[in-house]
Design a protein around this motif. Structure first.
Motif, PDB file in Angstrom:
ATOM      1  N   HIS A 152      38.214  48.975  40.113  1.00  0.00           N
ATOM      2  CA  HIS A 152      37.332  47.851  40.436  1.00  0.00           C
ATOM      3  C   HIS A 152      38.111  46.700  41.063  1.00  0.00           C
ATOM      4  O   HIS A 152      37.576  45.990  41.929  1.00  0.00           O
ATOM      5  CB  HIS A 152      36.601  47.389  39.177  1.00  0.00           C
ATOM      6  CG  HIS A 152      35.354  48.159  38.895  1.00  0.00           C
ATOM      7  ND1 HIS A 152      34.101  47.670  39.173  1.00  0.00           N
ATOM      8  CD2 HIS A 152      35.159  49.409  38.392  1.00  0.00           C
ATOM      9  CE1 HIS A 152      33.185  48.560  38.830  1.00  0.00           C
ATOM     10  NE2 HIS A 152      33.813  49.634  38.348  1.00  0.00           N
TER      11      HIS A 152
ATOM     12  N   ARG B 205      35.640  44.209  42.829  1.00  0.00           N
ATOM     13  CA  ARG B 205      34.469  44.025  41.958  1.00  0.00           C
ATOM     14  C   ARG B 205      34.912  43.831  40.506  1.00  0.00           C
ATOM     15  O   ARG B 205      34.491  44.556  39.609  1.00  0.00           O
ATOM     16  CB  ARG B 205      33.542  45.240  42.051  1.00  0.00           C
ATOM     17  CG  ARG B 205      33.124  45.603  43.477  1.00  0.00           C
ATOM     18  CD  ARG B 205      31.985  46.619  43.486  1.00  0.00           C
ATOM     19  NE  ARG B 205      32.283  47.833  42.771  1.00  0.00           N
ATOM     20  CZ  ARG B 205      32.202  49.058  43.318  1.00  0.00           C
ATOM     21  NH1 ARG B 205      31.873  49.192  44.588  1.00  0.00           N
ATOM     22  NH2 ARG B 205      32.448  50.119  42.591  1.00  0.00           N
TER      23      ARG B 205
ATOM     24  N   GLU C  10      34.255  41.600  38.200  1.00  0.00           N
ATOM     25  CA  GLU C  10      33.281  41.130  37.210  1.00  0.00           C
ATOM     26  C   GLU C  10      32.474  42.263  36.583  1.00  0.00           C
ATOM     27  O   GLU C  10      31.960  42.129  35.475  1.00  0.00           O
ATOM     28  CB  GLU C  10      32.340  40.098  37.854  1.00  0.00           C
ATOM     29  CG  GLU C  10      31.381  40.657  38.892  1.00  0.00           C
ATOM     30  CD  GLU C  10      32.023  40.924  40.245  1.00  0.00           C
ATOM     31  OE1 GLU C  10      31.380  41.564  41.094  1.00  0.00           O
ATOM     32  OE2 GLU C  10      33.193  40.483  40.455  1.00  0.00           O
ATOM     33  N   GLU C  11      32.377  43.407  37.269  1.00  0.00           N
ATOM     34  CA  GLU C  11      31.540  44.503  36.779  1.00  0.00           C
ATOM     35  C   GLU C  11      32.189  45.305  35.647  1.00  0.00           C
ATOM     36  O   GLU C  11      31.502  46.058  34.960  1.00  0.00           O
ATOM     37  CB  GLU C  11      31.205  45.455  37.941  1.00  0.00           C
ATOM     38  CG  GLU C  11      30.397  44.813  39.062  1.00  0.00           C
ATOM     39  CD  GLU C  11      30.141  45.795  40.189  1.00  0.00           C
ATOM     40  OE1 GLU C  11      30.357  47.017  39.968  1.00  0.00           O
ATOM     41  OE2 GLU C  11      29.733  45.362  41.278  1.00  0.00           O
ATOM     42  N   ILE C  12      33.492  45.163  35.465  1.00  0.00           N
ATOM     43  CA  ILE C  12      34.207  46.078  34.565  1.00  0.00           C
ATOM     44  C   ILE C  12      34.943  45.386  33.425  1.00  0.00           C
ATOM     45  O   ILE C  12      35.411  46.043  32.489  1.00  0.00           O
ATOM     46  CB  ILE C  12      35.208  46.938  35.396  1.00  0.00           C
ATOM     47  CG1 ILE C  12      35.674  48.190  34.615  1.00  0.00           C
ATOM     48  CG2 ILE C  12      36.393  46.080  35.834  1.00  0.00           C
ATOM     49  CD1 ILE C  12      34.610  49.193  34.381  1.00  0.00           C
TER      50      ILE C  12
ATOM     51  N   ARG D   4      33.888  46.375  29.833  1.00  0.00           N
ATOM     52  CA  ARG D   4      34.221  47.748  29.425  1.00  0.00           C
ATOM     53  C   ARG D   4      35.721  47.907  29.167  1.00  0.00           C
ATOM     54  O   ARG D   4      36.129  48.606  28.237  1.00  0.00           O
ATOM     55  CB  ARG D   4      33.745  48.736  30.487  1.00  0.00           C
ATOM     56  CG  ARG D   4      32.270  49.100  30.289  1.00  0.00           C
ATOM     57  CD  ARG D   4      31.632  49.704  31.507  1.00  0.00           C
ATOM     58  NE  ARG D   4      32.276  50.910  31.990  1.00  0.00           N
ATOM     59  CZ  ARG D   4      31.841  51.592  33.063  1.00  0.00           C
ATOM     60  NH1 ARG D   4      30.768  51.171  33.734  1.00  0.00           N
ATOM     61  NH2 ARG D   4      32.462  52.671  33.467  1.00  0.00           N
TER      62      ARG D   4
END
Length: 714
Positions: free
Chosen positions: A630, A635, A637-639, A642
């Motif tokens: 990511h 990207r 912010e998406e991970i 997790r």
């Protein structure tokens, strides 16, 4: 006194001589007395007894224990009973020297004297020795021989009477049982009794005695003792040899003094030469002798003779076991007895022959272990020793297999399900299972060596297969490779091609991670051939995965992808969903390394779906690598969530290397998001874990990314 005459009862002479009523002093009864003189004798004046043996020479350290005895004396008791201290420890550890040293330091505080007895010198049958001690003490306190009762209980009562108001120090050396102490306790609350014993004398401690355990000397203290006997100059001339001699003697003053005596007899002999002689464990005890007398071994023999039969047998069997320390469950396995009987046999712990190192774990002092091993060879039948070792090897195999299943429910396993063993060891979590394997790591390797020498080949390779979860998670490479070698030899002797392929493949993975690709290639070449011969396509897929790892390490990305893709196809054909998921994960790693983030993202997401939510560790591993992907895709912010959860999972499951990588990747993600404070916090967490793992180079590398400290105000 009343004297009467009664002609009817006195017989022919008509004279009667009769005594009745209370009488004190001297009485004489006779027919005719011409002259009588009474000479009154004064009772003897008792001298203050000062029975302490001479103060020991070359006494070193023991500051903590001396302070503890001082504190006991200074704090005092409630005045209702004497203070009692139990100095306990292994034979030869210096209990007598410590107690005598302290007694001489404080003797002037005991105005009514000091009494001493060595029960070892008097020992010839329990209560008789105690009665002899009481008799000697009463004489020292001024009681005439005729006034000392023969009955032991009466002697004890008289002793209490004579000591009721006295401030006495009593030193009882070499006590075996609490029953040897109780009758000799004075009645005065201002008295102090110091007891030395191989045992802990729990019955005395329960009634208020203070235990003062005595451990062996450390290396520095041992060298100081040697210098006290041999002289500073001789020891300073060979500092390394002196330190090694102290270590070989296990810090036992008795052994150190024997070694020093041998060197003192031959002034020109180097210390290093004696060290060389003592390095041979099989002959160390017999070489710790002076004038042909094996003094050190005799100390242990004396302690062993006092053991009950069950404890003596356990002592010998544990001596036959080549491990450093054992859990209480493992002790039970070696004994081959039930839990209760094993606990009773652990009375040898009370004799200080076996040390409790942690909660319910036990180990021998090095010299005691050698003695126990020699006794096992002399007194235990070979069949008994082999049976004990076999029980232990099979038990460790079953435990390793149970731990393996607790960590990973579903993976390739060639060994059959573990057989039931007693006592059973169960694990409530993967972390607990890994931590158990970690704690038993040294024992596992020792047992594998033993089993390999004994020819228990199935036990060897099956145990090694189960240890994969430990080796792969905790990265103990030396253990990993040695275990793999032992497993390979065992499987080869059995002619079990599948097992040998499995062993070689596991060993190769250690070489890959170490960057030793030549040895890895050789192991995998043989493993692939054996896997094909075995006809087990699961093994073929596992070897293909390892071949892909080798090419990935070389940077040959296309070759690596070829191997992983082939392994993926085999797993899919066999319906092994998890296996297919792992190959997709490896494909993702390869695409990441090759700078292809989109392909990596697709491979990781596919792996995540195939692995399934129940395999938390594998899913967390995938999410950590997705964090890096990511970042590459811009990207972050998406991970973040997790990867954070993955770091916590790795911590909870005891996989520190993956945890550290997760914090490291999180530091980059949060930096990309402009959270400098969060990035620094994650980086510090990663550094802390790497330092705990001993990976200082990696920690230093990450430390270079931290901001410099703010300047202090002037």
């Amino acid at each position: 006194m009343v004297i009467e005459s009664d002609d009817e009862r006195s017989g022919a002479s008509g004279t009667r001589n009769e005594l009745s009523g209370q009488v004190g002093g001297n009485v004489v009864q006779a027919g005719v007395i011409q002259h009588l003189t009474f000479a009154a004798q004064e009772p003897p004046v008792a001298e203050i007894p000062r029975q302490l043996p001479p103060e020991p020479r070359d006494f070193v350290n023991r500051v903590r224990e001396l302070d503890e005895l001082d504190r006991l004396l200074d704090e005092g008791g409630d005045g209702s009973a004497p203070l009692v201290a139990v100095v306990n420890g292994l034979g030869g550890v210096g209990k007598s020297a410590l107690s005598r040293r302290w007694a001489h330091r404080v003797r002037e505080r005991f105005t009514d004297g000091q009494l001493y007895a060595s029960l070892g010198d008097l020992r010839h049958g329990g209560g008789v020795a105690v009665s002899d001690v009481l008799g000697g003490f009463l004489r020292a306190l001024g009681v005439r021989e005729a006034g000392i009762p023969a009955d032991p209980s009466e002697r004890a009562a008289l002793f209490r009477s004579r000591t009721a108001d006295l401030r006495l120090l009593i030193l009882l050396d070499d006590v075996e049982h609490a029953a040897q102490v109780t009758p000799v306790l004075p009645a005065s609350g201002s008295g102090v009794v110091v007891v030395t014993s191989h045992s802990r004398l729990g019955e005395l401690v329960v009634t208020g005695a203070v235990p003062v355990p005595l451990a062996p000397l450390d290396e520095e203290q041992g060298v100081r003792l040697l210098a006290g006997v041999l002289g500073e100059e001789r020891v300073h001339a060979e500092p390394q040899a002196a330190g090694e001699l102290a270590r070989l003697c296990g810090g036992l003053p008795v052994a150190l003094r024997v070694a020093a005596a041998r060197l003192a007899q031959r002034r020109g002999r180097p210390i290093a030469r004696l060290v060389t002689e003592l390095t041979d464990e099989r002959r160390r005890l017999e070489r710790l002798a002076v004038g042909g007398k094996t003094i050190v071994e005799a100390v242990f023999e004396t302690a062993c003779r006092a053991l009950p039969p069950g404890a003596g047998r356990l002592y010998r069997l544990l001596g036959a076991v080549p491990v450093a320390d054992l859990s209480v469950q493992a002790v039970q396995v070696v004994a081959g007895t039930g839990e209760r009987e094993t606990e009773e046999s652990l009375e040898l712990l009370e004799a200080n022959l076996l040390e409790e190192t942690a909660q319910e774990r036990y180990r021998f002092h090095d010299l005691v272990r050698l003695h126990a091993a020699r006794l096992a060879e002399r007194e235990e039948a070979p069949g008994e020793r082999e049976a004990a070792l076999g029980r232990m090897a099979r038990w460790y195999r079953a435990c390793a297999m149970a731990a393996d299943r607790a960590v990973t429910r579903s993976r390739l396993r060639l060994a059959p399900a573990p057989e039931p063993v007693e006592p059973e060891v169960t694990f409530s979590s993967a972390r607990q299972a890994l931590d158990w394997l970690e704690g038993e790591r040294g024992n596992m390797l020792a047992v594998l060596r033993l089993a390999e020498r004994a020819g228990w080949d199935d036990v060897v390779w099956q145990t090694v297969e189960a240890l994969w979860v430990l080796h792969h998670s905790r990265k103990h490479y030396a253990d990993w490779i040695e275990a793999g070698r032992l497993g390979t030899l065992a499987a080869g002797r059995l002619g079990n091609r599948a097992a040998e392929a499995r062993m070689r493949n596991q060993t190769a993975r250690a070489f890959v991670e170490l960057g030793e690709l030549g040895p890895a290639d050789e192991e995998l070449r043989l493993a692939r051939s054996l896997a094909v011969e075995s006809g087990d396509r699961r093994l073929e897929a596992a070897v293909l995965e390892s071949l892909g790892q080798v090419e990935l390490a070389r940077g040959a990305f296309d070759a690596a992808i070829g191997h992983f893709t082939e392994a993926l196809a085999v797993n899919e054909a066999l319906g092994r969903t998890r296996g297919a998921g792992l190959q997709s994960y490896h494909l993702g790693l390869t695409h990441t390394a090759a700078g292809r983030p989109r392909e990596a993202f697709e491979a990781f997401e596919r792996a995540r779906g195939l692995i399934g939510a129940e395999d938390e560790t594998s899913r967390a591993k995938i999410d950590i690598e997705l964090g890096l992907v990511h970042r590459m895709l811009g990207r972050p912010e998406e991970i973040v969530g997790r990867v954070t959860e993955a770091a916590r999972t790795m911590r909870a499951r005891g996989v520190p290397l993956k945890e550290a990588r997760a914090w490291e990747i999180l530091a980059g993600l949060t930096a990309d998001l402009g959270d400098e404070r969060g990035s620094e916090e994650h980086l510090r967490r990663a550094i802390a874990v790497y330092l705990d793992l001993g990976k200082t180079a990696k920690a230093d590398e990450l430390g270079g990314r931290l901001p410099p400290p703010a300047p202090e105000d002037s």
